[in-house]
Design an enzyme around this catalytic site. Structure first.
Site, mmCIF file in Angstrom:
data_model
loop_
_atom_site.group_PDB
_atom_site.id
_atom_site.type_symbol
_atom_site.label_atom_id
_atom_site.label_comp_id
_atom_site.label_asym_id
_atom_site.label_seq_id
_atom_site.Cartn_x
_atom_site.Cartn_y
_atom_site.Cartn_z
ATOM 1 N N CYS A 99 0.846 -1.200 0.000
ATOM 2 C CA CYS A 99 0.000 0.000 0.000
ATOM 3 C C CYS A 99 0.881 1.249 0.000
ATOM 4 O O CYS A 99 1.839 1.332 0.778
ATOM 5 C CB CYS A 99 -0.883 -0.006 1.242
ATOM 6 S SG CYS A 99 -1.819 1.508 1.475
ATOM 7 N N GLU A 129 2.142 -5.669 9.061
ATOM 8 C CA GLU A 129 2.505 -4.324 8.615
ATOM 9 C C GLU A 129 3.566 -3.715 9.533
ATOM 10 O O GLU A 129 4.554 -3.135 9.061
ATOM 11 C CB GLU A 129 1.276 -3.413 8.590
ATOM 12 C CG GLU A 129 1.610 -1.979 8.180
ATOM 13 C CD GLU A 129 0.472 -1.011 8.414
ATOM 14 O OE1 GLU A 129 0.736 0.099 8.915
ATOM 15 O OE2 GLU A 129 -0.688 -1.360 8.102
ATOM 16 N N THR A 167 -0.966 1.904 10.065
ATOM 17 C CA THR A 167 -2.019 2.607 9.315
ATOM 18 C C THR A 167 -3.411 2.293 9.814
ATOM 19 O O THR A 167 -4.338 3.092 9.617
ATOM 20 C CB THR A 167 -1.959 2.266 7.813
ATOM 21 O OG1 THR A 167 -2.144 0.851 7.637
ATOM 22 C CG2 THR A 167 -0.640 2.704 7.185
#
Length: 210
Positions: A99, A129, A167
């Site tokens: 992303c 992540e 995020t």
């Protein structure tokens, strides 16, 4: 019973982009791998498995890839610098579906770490992540998940501090932890790297619950 559909239901931009990338790469006719399941959705993962997409779960799996064969797709969560090094050493084709919002955090952590700063990543230490983000830092890069972690944190002497976030972390919790760390009086910069889709979902969830 009333059923209310959130305005922001469905895949976020980064996840949709990664899933679309896998289906597009299947058209090449090459052996396709993903590093970790491309998405936390059993139906999508099952459909890809039926189309012979193979999931690689560990760095050892990457190291055992046939040299120069197949395509490895990096999912939206992103990976550490070390994983890229392994893939390059195997000579496989790499399609990076990280992303862009996560990619931005990699760049921030890399730059601040190279400048000699300590970095705090606010998020879950076991989330892929966060594991990937941490892999762009240095020995002074740590993960803070809760108030106890924030309370226990001590900045190495003579260091500046950079704070970023996973995020998908809760925005209110992020603010609380930043406030607790800021009270220690460190020379720090705070970057809210929670993506807009996450914040919108949290606001929408609160609206529906009210």
């Amino acid at each position: 019973m009333e059923v209310r559909l959130a305005d922001c239901a469905g895949f976020c931009f980064g996840v949709k982009r990664a899933v679309d990338t896998v289906y597009e790469q299947l058209k090449s006719g090459k052996t396709i791998y993903t590093y970790g399941p491309i998405i936390h959705n059993e139906e999508v993962v099952r459909d890809l498995e039926e189309k012979d997409v193979q999931v690689l779960d560990t760095e050892e799996d990457l190291e055992n890839l046939p040299e120069g064969q197949g395509t490895v797709i990096i999912r939206s969560h992103g990976v550490s610098r070390h994983v890229y090094d392994i893939l390059n050493s195997r000579g496989v084709n790499v399609v990076d579906a990280t992303c862009p919002f996560v990619k931005k955090i990699h760049k921030i952590v890399d730059e601040h770490s190279r400048a000699g700063e300590a970095v705090i990543i606010i998020g879950s230490p076991v989330h892929p992540e966060v594991e990937g983000i941490r892999g762009w830092g240095n020995g002074d890069t740590v993960v803070v998940e809760n108030e106890a972690d924030a309370e226990d944190y001590n900045l190495p002497e003579g260091k500046k501090l950079c704070i970023v976030s996973q995020t998908t972390f809760n925005y209110n919790k992020f603010q609380e932890l930043v406030e607790k760390i800021s009270k220690k009086g460190y020379d720090s910069s705070v970057l809210n790297t929670i993506c807009n889709a996450t914040q919108e979902r949290q606001v929408e969830a609160a609206r529906i619950a009210s």
